[in-house]
Design a protein around this motif. Structure first.
Motif, mmCIF file in Angstrom:
data_model
loop_
_atom_site.group_PDB
_atom_site.id
_atom_site.type_symbol
_atom_site.label_atom_id
_atom_site.label_comp_id
_atom_site.label_asym_id
_atom_site.label_seq_id
_atom_site.Cartn_x
_atom_site.Cartn_y
_atom_site.Cartn_z
ATOM 1 N N ASP A 31 51.451 35.901 42.784
ATOM 2 C CA ASP A 31 50.060 36.324 42.926
ATOM 3 C C ASP A 31 49.597 36.259 44.375
ATOM 4 O OD1 ASP A 31 50.261 33.611 42.990
ATOM 5 O OD2 ASP A 31 48.311 33.268 42.061
ATOM 6 N N GLY B 156 48.344 36.710 36.542
ATOM 7 C CA GLY B 156 47.056 37.297 36.873
ATOM 8 C C GLY B 156 46.260 36.483 37.857
ATOM 9 N N ASP C 50 53.145 38.849 32.630
ATOM 10 C CA ASP C 50 51.684 38.774 32.591
ATOM 11 C C ASP C 50 51.172 38.761 31.153
ATOM 12 O OD1 ASP C 50 52.363 41.313 31.916
ATOM 13 O OD2 ASP C 50 51.024 42.320 33.330
#
Length: 782
Positions: free
Chosen positions: A404, A481, A524
């Motif tokens: 991320d 995420g 995810d």
């Protein structure tokens, strides 16, 4: 005599419809650790099925103990034990099915009908001695033989409940400073030298059980367990009421010195009944109609006979032989308790000082409703629950990289640090952490989640935990995420999944999981897997539901990774094969299926496939297996190449590589790094398995009784030990290259049920310790 019934409402989640392929029927009993239900095999045999409570199924330590119970029960199945028919300690709700024994416990029989006469006592003793002979021949020490663990069947007594037994050749030892068992039936060495308990302790317990059967009480009696402990160690047994001809044998069984006690074979010879004779039964015409479910005979309170009043210990049926008069005078309980308390406090101080520098072994969980006392030398230790657990995603927080926003950053000039996290006395469960960018995200008792700076441990934010939490869900991690995912338990809604903003800790979304047992992250996507096989897939970034369905059968174990498909592994009913299913996390589409030889448990998803551990009939890990999707030119040495059908109908080639271990490993955990799999078991044995070469590279004894899941980084295998030490092993040579000092919680508690794996960021290591501290070290100098 009717089986145990529920005395009140039980949550729906505690009544699963199936355990594996067995449809569960009548409720037989319940305890602190699980429920016992009636079932039937395909051939019509009646079975008693133990099913673990949902909250304990989430605890890795309890799973390990239950697995040991299943293994011990399988090893000793025989004429005088309840045979194990089937079990799955790896299921979402672990379970074990044993043959249903139709008969009361010895405790119930004595309470209902009074003490046994001399001939009944002789037959009972001979049956118990033969059971112990078979148990010890199988290499197991029971350690908790007592009246409620003896079932009186029509064909003789049966010994049940191997929840705290251990193999005599096991490296597992009783936790430092703790004694485990039921005090009136524990041998002196269980109080004095718990690490050295052997088969002779079971003979002592058998002597105490026979005294109870003959008199309605034990040879050491008091309302205070501490006084009982003092009497067992220092006083002579009270044999008043024991038949005269049996008293000398029981005196030998109850000898303080284990070497002076007879063997089970000697007891069998002394109690042999000329011409045989009817076995001891429940006293109701072979106990017909009784709820003889193994492991479900008593609740958490005092034992009371079912279907009748509690008989006094002085009851004397007609025709009873002469009994031995009292052999000791009255005991001043207050004075003895004061002396026992002083001795216990002194022993606690001595053990506390000694334990600060050595590893504590595993403690006990109190299974199936029996009242066991887990002694902390001077006081009963109470387990504090973790207030929050943050969801584990394989591949995150282990090698210093994230998905991320790039690699985590550690400032130059890094210095070791340590900061406390959680409520006071929260060392019952160490903090669990993971790294993302320049922060650690940790959960601890009383803390749902907190953000710590990797440079110095400074706390940016902390969210307190509300209510109870789901313990043992795994290591902490940040989702793909960019959100912090937390698994917790609500008072009414059951388990729930909550996503927090990594910058502020504010809640972004949450989803009720209800009775879903497995929470499996992959890429995810986060899966919630119900015991009946129903799967619900959520978007990790938004919480939106992506798909639902049953891609795999009931009881399948799931695993996922940051890339590639999700995998489900379902062991066949006979344990001979495992069906592996690859599922697209985006839409639940089945990509391919492959049936692989052996009883396999998935460990880690890799770039092209899956690493699994193979278990033998006793549930010991005996091999490492890798299943990879292969190009047509792939041909690994020693590998089996097969083909299956993908969802598009085209043939897909898979390669199965299997490498046998040099010796069986109990309660194995593993991590894969390239072609090498590092396997660690109870007792701290660490093995490197080279899948490319098809052999073990090295094996090392770490001398730690309990360790965490291994983590590989910068050429080192890193593990946390149960006493809070961080261990570093050279991955190439199998040599211990460094370790930190122990970090134990203060006070009497020296055991933690969950050992989170360490986290590595740019060569620096971060870990949560049993003293409730998150600490950081730089192992470069080791």
């Amino acid at each position: 005599m009717p089986p145990l019934r529920s005395s009140g409402p039980v949550p729906e989640a505690e009544h699963p419809e199936y355990a594996g392929r067995y449809r569960l029927g009548e409720w037989l009993g319940s305890g602190g650790m699980g429920v016992v239900r009636l079932a039937a095999s395909d051939s019509g045999l009646r079975l008693a099925v133990k099913v673990v409570h949902r909250e304990h199924a989430a605890d890795p330590e309890f799973r390990a103990r239950f697995r040991q119970e299943v293994s011990a029960a399988r090893r000793v199945s025989g004429a005088f034990t309840a045979p194990v028919v089937d079990a799955d300690p790896q299921a979402a709700r672990p379970w074990m099915a044993t043959l249903y024994i139709d008969g009361p416990t010895l405790s119930e029989r004595v309470k209902r009908n009074g003490p046994l006469d001399a001939e009944e006592l002789r037959r009972l003793g001979a049956g118990l001695a033969e059971a112990l002979r078979d148990i010890h021949r199988a290499g197991v020490v029971h350690r908790d033989l007592k009246p409620s663990n003896v079932l009186l069947a029509a064909d003789g007594p049966k010994v049940i409940d191997f929840g705290i037994s251990r193999p005599t050749d096991s490296d597992v030892r009783t936790e430092t400073g703790k004694l485990i068992g039921t005090p009136p039936f524990m041998a002196p060495e269980q109080f004095q030298r718990p690490r050295d308990v052997g088969p002779a302790a079971d003979v002592f317990a058998m002597g105490a059980v026979l005294v109870h059967a003959a008199t309605g009480r034990g040879p050491f009696d008091s309302n205070s367990p501490y006084v009982v402990a003092y009497q067992v160690v220092h006083n002579e047994p009270d044999l008043a009421g024991v038949p005269r001809e049996l008293a000398p044998l029981l005196v030998r069984c109850l000898a303080k010195d284990p070497a002076e006690r007879p063997t089970p074979e000697e007891v069998m010879g002394a109690l042999r009944v000329p011409g045989g004779g009817a076995p001891v039964t429940g006293g109701d015409g072979a106990g017909a109609g009784s709820g003889g479910a193994p492991g479900s005979r008593s609740g958490s309170g005092p034992e009371v006979g079912r279907g009748g009043s509690v008989a006094g210990g002085g009851g004397s049926p007609a025709g009873r032989d002469a009994r031995v008069p009292a052999q000791r005078g009255p005991v001043d309980d207050a004075a003895v308790a004061e002396e026992a308390g002083r001795a216990a406090r002194a022993e606690a101080d001595r053990r506390g000082a000694a334990s600060s520098g050595r590893e504590g072994a595993r403690g006990d969980t109190v299974p199936w409703g029996r009242r066991r006392l887990v002694w902390g030398a001077a006081a009963v230790a109470l387990a504090a629950a973790v207030a929050g657990a943050v969801l584990a995603v394989p591949g995150f927080g282990e090698r210093g990289g994230t998905r991320d926003g790039g690699p985590a950053v550690v400032a130059a000039g890094f210095r070791p640090w340590a900061v406390p996290l959680g409520t006071a006395g929260g060392g019952a469960r160490p903090p669990v952490c993971a790294a993302a960018r320049d922060a650690l995200y940790c959960a601890a008792p009383g803390v749902k989640a907190a953000r710590l700076a990797v440079a110095d441990g400074a706390r940016a934010w902390s969210v307190p935990a509300a209510g109870a939490a789901a313990p043992g869900q795994g290591a902490a991690v940040v989702s793909v995420g960019g959100l912090v995912l937390v698994v917790g338990t609500g008072a009414e809604a059951g388990a729930r999944l909550e996503a927090l903003d990594p910058a502020t800790g504010a809640g972004r979304w949450q989803a009720a999981l209800g009775t879903y047992a497995q929470v499996v992250p992959g890429g995810d996507t986060v899966l919630a897997v119900h015991p009946d096989g129903q799967v619900r897939a959520l978007d990790a970034g938004t919480g939106a539901e992506r798909w639902t369905g049953r891609p795999a059968a009931r009881g399948a174990q799931w695993v996922g990774g940051p890339d590639g498909p999700l995998f489900a592994a379902e062991v066949a009913a006979d344990g001979a094969t495992t069906l592996v299913t690859a599922v697209d996390p985006a839409d639940g589409r089945v990509l391919w299926r492959e049936r692989v030889r052996g009883s396999l448990t998935p460990v880690q998803a890799t770039g092209r496939g899956l690493v699994l551990l193979s278990a033998d009939a006793d549930l010991y890990t005996d091999a490492v297996v890798r299943l990879t999707v292969a190009a047509s030119t792939d041909a690994g040495s020693g590998a089996r190449t097969g083909a299956g059908t993908g969802s598009d109908g085209r043939a897909a080639r898979r390669v199965v590589t299997r490498v046998a271990l040099g010796g069986p490993v109990d309660q194995a955990q593993a991590v894969a790094e390239g072609d090498t799999v590092y396997v660690v078991g109870s007792g701290g044995s660490l093995t490197a398995v080279d899948l490319a070469a098809g052999r073990e590279r090295w094996r090392l004894g770490t001398e730690a009784a309990r360790v965490s899941r291994p983590v590989v980084a910068d050429g080192r295998v890193l593990l946390m030990a149960g006493d809070g030490r961080l261990l570093a092993v050279d991955a190439a040579r199998g040599v211990l290259v460094g370790q930190t000092a122990p970090r134990m919680a203060g006070g009497g508690r020296t055991f933690v049920p969950l050992l989170p794996a360490p986290v590595v960021v740019d060569g620096k290591v971060f870990a949560g310790a049993p003293d409730g501290v998150v600490f950081a070290v730089d192992p470069a100098g080791w």
